[in-house]
Scaffold this motif. Structure first.
Motif, mmCIF file in Angstrom:
data_model
loop_
_atom_site.group_PDB
_atom_site.id
_atom_site.type_symbol
_atom_site.label_atom_id
_atom_site.label_comp_id
_atom_site.label_asym_id
_atom_site.label_seq_id
_atom_site.Cartn_x
_atom_site.Cartn_y
_atom_site.Cartn_z
ATOM 1 N N GLN B 260 -79.237 -25.922 18.061
ATOM 2 C CA GLN B 260 -80.282 -25.000 17.592
ATOM 3 C C GLN B 260 -79.476 -24.315 16.579
ATOM 4 O O GLN B 260 -79.336 -24.395 14.825
ATOM 5 C CB GLN B 260 -81.510 -25.134 18.078
ATOM 6 C CG GLN B 260 -82.200 -24.379 17.744
ATOM 7 C CD GLN B 260 -83.262 -25.260 17.098
ATOM 8 O OE1 GLN B 260 -83.202 -26.304 17.238
ATOM 9 N NE2 GLN B 260 -83.967 -24.925 15.340
ATOM 10 N N ALA B 261 -78.700 -23.928 16.697
ATOM 11 C CA ALA B 261 -77.867 -22.903 16.787
ATOM 12 C C ALA B 261 -76.986 -23.447 15.519
ATOM 13 O O ALA B 261 -77.035 -22.542 13.900
ATOM 14 C CB ALA B 261 -77.123 -21.176 17.343
ATOM 15 N N GLU B 262 -76.915 -24.476 15.804
ATOM 16 C CA GLU B 262 -76.133 -24.990 14.313
ATOM 17 C C GLU B 262 -77.158 -25.558 13.311
ATOM 18 O O GLU B 262 -76.115 -25.254 12.250
ATOM 19 C CB GLU B 262 -74.868 -26.360 14.945
ATOM 20 C CG GLU B 262 -73.982 -26.693 14.058
ATOM 21 C CD GLU B 262 -72.841 -27.646 15.069
ATOM 22 O OE1 GLU B 262 -73.059 -28.457 15.588
ATOM 23 O OE2 GLU B 262 -71.407 -27.455 14.715
ATOM 24 N N LYS B 263 -77.461 -26.066 13.917
ATOM 25 C CA LYS B 263 -78.663 -26.916 12.432
ATOM 26 C C LYS B 263 -79.260 -25.624 11.706
ATOM 27 O O LYS B 263 -79.356 -25.651 10.493
ATOM 28 C CB LYS B 263 -79.579 -26.949 13.565
ATOM 29 C CG LYS B 263 -79.775 -28.605 13.275
ATOM 30 C CD LYS B 263 -80.887 -29.300 13.689
ATOM 31 C CE LYS B 263 -80.906 -30.786 14.846
ATOM 32 N NZ LYS B 263 -81.751 -30.795 15.723
ATOM 33 N N GLY B 265 -77.640 -23.189 10.533
ATOM 34 C CA GLY B 265 -75.963 -22.301 10.246
ATOM 35 C C GLY B 265 -75.463 -21.594 11.092
ATOM 36 O O GLY B 265 -75.115 -20.879 10.014
ATOM 37 N N HIS B 266 -75.819 -20.502 12.462
ATOM 38 C CA HIS B 266 -75.624 -19.521 13.070
ATOM 39 C C HIS B 266 -73.533 -19.303 13.738
ATOM 40 O O HIS B 266 -73.949 -18.999 14.072
ATOM 41 C CB HIS B 266 -76.681 -18.904 13.909
ATOM 42 C CG HIS B 266 -77.847 -18.650 12.594
ATOM 43 N ND1 HIS B 266 -77.840 -17.909 11.528
ATOM 44 C CD2 HIS B 266 -79.193 -19.077 13.076
ATOM 45 C CE1 HIS B 266 -78.586 -18.084 11.461
ATOM 46 N NE2 HIS B 266 -79.933 -18.279 12.551
ATOM 47 N N PHE B 267 -73.781 -21.348 13.653
ATOM 48 C CA PHE B 267 -72.929 -21.372 15.111
ATOM 49 C C PHE B 267 -72.296 -22.933 14.114
ATOM 50 O O PHE B 267 -72.747 -23.247 13.893
ATOM 51 C CB PHE B 267 -73.953 -22.170 16.464
ATOM 52 C CG PHE B 267 -73.062 -22.264 17.281
ATOM 53 C CD1 PHE B 267 -71.722 -21.663 18.045
ATOM 54 C CD2 PHE B 267 -72.961 -23.795 17.434
ATOM 55 C CE1 PHE B 267 -70.743 -21.763 18.482
ATOM 56 C CE2 PHE B 267 -71.768 -23.769 18.546
ATOM 57 C CZ PHE B 267 -71.082 -23.001 18.994
ATOM 58 N N SER B 268 -71.488 -23.134 15.032
ATOM 59 C CA SER B 268 -70.229 -24.651 14.619
ATOM 60 C C SER B 268 -69.326 -24.915 15.319
ATOM 61 O O SER B 268 -68.459 -23.975 15.955
ATOM 62 C CB SER B 268 -69.788 -24.559 13.296
ATOM 63 O OG SER B 268 -68.368 -25.641 13.453
ATOM 64 N N PHE B 269 -70.517 -26.264 16.472
ATOM 65 C CA PHE B 269 -69.293 -26.869 17.237
ATOM 66 C C PHE B 269 -67.296 -27.000 16.754
ATOM 67 O O PHE B 269 -66.520 -26.627 17.497
ATOM 68 C CB PHE B 269 -69.557 -27.682 18.291
ATOM 69 C CG PHE B 269 -70.852 -27.418 18.512
ATOM 70 C CD1 PHE B 269 -70.566 -27.131 19.685
ATOM 71 C CD2 PHE B 269 -71.922 -27.487 18.465
ATOM 72 C CE1 PHE B 269 -71.707 -27.199 21.205
ATOM 73 C CE2 PHE B 269 -72.853 -27.911 19.569
ATOM 74 C CZ PHE B 269 -72.734 -26.933 20.826
ATOM 75 N N ASP B 270 -67.757 -26.999 15.083
ATOM 76 C CA ASP B 270 -66.119 -26.854 15.075
ATOM 77 C C ASP B 270 -65.550 -26.271 14.883
ATOM 78 O O ASP B 270 -63.360 -25.981 14.641
ATOM 79 C CB ASP B 270 -66.318 -27.903 13.709
ATOM 80 C CG ASP B 270 -66.617 -29.268 13.145
ATOM 81 O OD1 ASP B 270 -67.013 -30.085 14.762
ATOM 82 O OD2 ASP B 270 -67.417 -30.164 12.149
ATOM 83 N N SER B 271 -66.034 -24.961 14.686
ATOM 84 C CA SER B 271 -65.487 -23.657 14.322
ATOM 85 C C SER B 271 -64.908 -23.190 16.194
ATOM 86 O O SER B 271 -64.974 -21.465 16.241
ATOM 87 C CB SER B 271 -65.622 -22.963 14.048
ATOM 88 O OG SER B 271 -67.024 -23.230 12.845
ATOM 89 N N THR B 272 -65.975 -23.226 17.185
ATOM 90 C CA THR B 272 -65.689 -22.509 18.574
ATOM 91 C C THR B 272 -64.364 -21.645 18.724
ATOM 92 O O THR B 272 -63.567 -22.667 18.431
ATOM 93 C CB THR B 272 -66.948 -22.980 19.037
ATOM 94 O OG1 THR B 272 -67.086 -22.589 19.787
ATOM 95 C CG2 THR B 272 -65.712 -24.671 20.084
ATOM 96 N N TYR B 273 -64.776 -21.276 19.183
ATOM 97 C CA TYR B 273 -63.922 -20.148 19.655
ATOM 98 C C TYR B 273 -62.567 -20.804 21.362
ATOM 99 O O TYR B 273 -61.268 -20.905 21.085
ATOM 100 C CB TYR B 273 -64.272 -18.654 20.397
ATOM 101 C CG TYR B 273 -63.330 -17.626 21.064
ATOM 102 C CD1 TYR B 273 -61.991 -17.043 20.601
ATOM 103 C CD2 TYR B 273 -62.794 -17.963 22.357
ATOM 104 C CE1 TYR B 273 -61.215 -16.186 20.979
ATOM 105 C CE2 TYR B 273 -62.182 -16.778 23.373
ATOM 106 C CZ TYR B 273 -61.168 -16.681 21.902
ATOM 107 O OH TYR B 273 -60.012 -15.081 22.380
ATOM 108 N N GLY B 274 -63.456 -22.042 22.005
ATOM 109 C CA GLY B 274 -62.432 -22.606 22.723
ATOM 110 C C GLY B 274 -63.485 -23.283 23.913
ATOM 111 O O GLY B 274 -64.337 -22.472 24.305
ATOM 112 N N ASP B 275 -62.282 -23.783 25.196
ATOM 113 C CA ASP B 275 -63.126 -23.754 25.915
ATOM 114 C C ASP B 275 -62.466 -23.391 27.414
ATOM 115 O O ASP B 275 -61.350 -22.699 27.088
ATOM 116 C CB ASP B 275 -63.003 -25.458 26.196
ATOM 117 C CG ASP B 275 -61.352 -25.736 26.020
ATOM 118 O OD1 ASP B 275 -60.331 -25.591 26.545
ATOM 119 O OD2 ASP B 275 -61.354 -27.285 25.784
ATOM 120 N N LEU B 276 -63.059 -23.896 28.574
ATOM 121 C CA LEU B 276 -62.417 -22.531 29.727
ATOM 122 C C LEU B 276 -61.217 -23.271 30.142
ATOM 123 O O LEU B 276 -60.067 -22.927 30.781
ATOM 124 C CB LEU B 276 -63.630 -23.350 30.476
ATOM 125 C CG LEU B 276 -63.838 -22.535 31.669
ATOM 126 C CD1 LEU B 276 -63.561 -21.029 31.988
ATOM 127 C CD2 LEU B 276 -64.782 -22.368 33.104
#
Lengths: 318, 318
Positions: B260-263, B265-276
């Motif tokens: 929802q946040a990506e839709k 425009g508040h967030f992007s999976f492509d530029s996310t900080y990272g994974d565990l």
């Protein structure tokens, strides 16, 4: 969680059961009560080993199965079977996992049942002589499948290693099969006498010569499960009037001699006669005269494992 | 074939074990010793029921697992758990199937272990107050995971049904957790006091208001596993400096509030900080100062089930 070993299943679930349950499956497939998902294959790097996962649901029985098989080709060196399988059975009213049962005997049994069913539709009613080429792991239940549908009076056995064919004869006799059995080192002798021929080999070339076939022979092939493999002579494919697969999709990627025949222009999966479901449901004709050469080719599919897995569960636990 | 029930596993395999085995998994992932196949999902027509199949191999331990889960949302009406799982364990030297073990406790435990590990890297070292929003099926092991990595002195519990939160408090105390525990009907009270917040709900809207967050809070979210679900306030996503996923691929199709946040425009999976995995292997930094808001979002993946399934097998049977 219920568990069953191969030997426990062998004592309680027989070829007759497997044929009945497989025939019922075709009706359920037709009524869209079976959901089959594509199988997952994981190949282990730097080995020839692979893990296969085959899930399937039966909405009518409200039972689901997944067969998990390991295929480890080097296992015979340590006296273990190449393939080892388990079937997990899940009840689909509430999703409870009910049983985990051995799948080796059931895999052989359902393959024998498929050949039996196909033979019932495709071989001459008066077939009396069965030829067995390859007496390895899959062969015993192949014989049982044929004996269930035809009045066989004589069985010819051929195996690359002669001694194994002799042991196979003893195994059939120990099982109570009271039929004349000839073991031969000459595959031509098998083919020239047989009304029905069952091939179950890992050969990479044809295991018989189509010239030796009698008129009106039916051939079952359950070996050559990889594109590089061959067991049915391509000339037999060329002269056959009816070629039926258990699973045409699977055959297109696995059934070696047919893939080869298609490449060479002697055969086409697109215009093939049909599959076993169509045959059983009378969408296509079985044998129409005594002169036809017919072939049934089996590569297996998740829903056949489902049929016998659920069959065992219902027979033993319901 | 060995079998283990949930209660047998609960007595012998603990949060400490799950965290150790999960940390070891990340090293094996890095060394390409883990093979994960995409999971198969079969949705049953005209129901909300589904079957999931998640196979995975550990080449280092030479053990493979497949977790089979049934998700039947109407089960609570008949006093059964919504999800019921089994893990089949196969030894990969010879392909022998060794054990089938219950997966419900292990699924909760590994999810708690993931939150624990993430919290160790992302929360303030001096975190003393844990807020729990949603005290349903997954929450207990969430608390255990946090207690394993931080010296928590006070736990706040909030649940939509107040009585369930009270029962949850008793369950924690019965387990021997000797910490002050407050049960409240006011979620704002939870959020305003907490250094770490764990959400484990099936909500379709945010379960707290980001305005109530203290500076430097770390949030774990293990609910909202479908695109329609929300539990973490989108404003918390907006203000977070570090958002870490257990599995970014899975999150892109499942983590509702992030989709929802990506839709929006508040967030992007492509530029996310990272994974565990990156966090544990120090490819990305953990918390860098006491003012950051951080989020860990977990959706699960087959290799996390593998880690604990194999962990149990090795601890109990080796």
């Amino acid at each position: 969680m219920l568990t069953l070993t191969d030997s426990e299943i062998e004592k309680q679930y027989f070829m007759k059961d497997a044929i009945k349950d497989t025939l019922a499956l075709f009706n359920k497939l037709e009524q869209e009560q079976i959901i089959v998902e594509h199988r997952t294959v994981i190949e282990m790097p730097n080995t020839h080993n692979a893990m296969l996962y085959m899930p399937c649901l039966d909405l009518k029985e409200k039972l689901g199965t997944i067969k998990v098989i390991s295929i480890f080709p080097d296992n015979p060196k340590v006296n273990l079977s190449t393939t080892q399988g388990k079937i997990l059975i899940t009840e689909l009213e509430t999703g409870q996992h009910k049983a985990i049962i051995d799948a080796s005997y059931l895999t052989r049994l359902r393959t024998g049942a498929l050949s039996g069913i196909a033979t019932d539709y495709l071989s001459r009613k008066d077939s009396r002589v069965l030829g067995v080429i390859g007496t390895g792991g899959m062969a015993f239940e192949q014989v049982l499948g044929i004996l269930e549908v035809r009045n066989i009076e004589h069985i010819y056995l051929f195996n690359r290693t002669f001694e194994k064919a002799q042991l196979f004869k003893e195994k059939l006799q120990d099982f109570g099969i009271n039929i004349e059995i000839s073991v031969t080192q000459d595959v031509q002798e098998v083919v020239q006498h047989s009304d029905i021929i069952n091939c179950a080999t890992r050969s990479n070339e044809a295991v018989f010569n189509a010239k030796d076939l009698k008129e009106g022979t039916h051939i079952n092939g359950v070996g050559s499960y990889q594109p590089s493999m061959r067991e049915i002579d391509i000339n037999a494919i060329k002269k056959s009037s009816k070629i039926v697969f258990d699973d045409i999709g699977g055959a297109q990627t696995e059934a070696g001699e047919f893939i080869q025949a298609e490449k060479e222009g002697h055969f086409s999966f697109d215009s093939t006669y049909g599959d076993l479901q169509q045959l059983v449901l009378h969408k296509i004709n079985g044998r129409e005269d005594d002169t036809e050469t017919t072939i049934f080719k089996s590569v297996g599919a998740a829903h056949f494992d489902l049929a016998v897995g659920i069959g065992v569960f219902k027979k033993l636990f319901s």
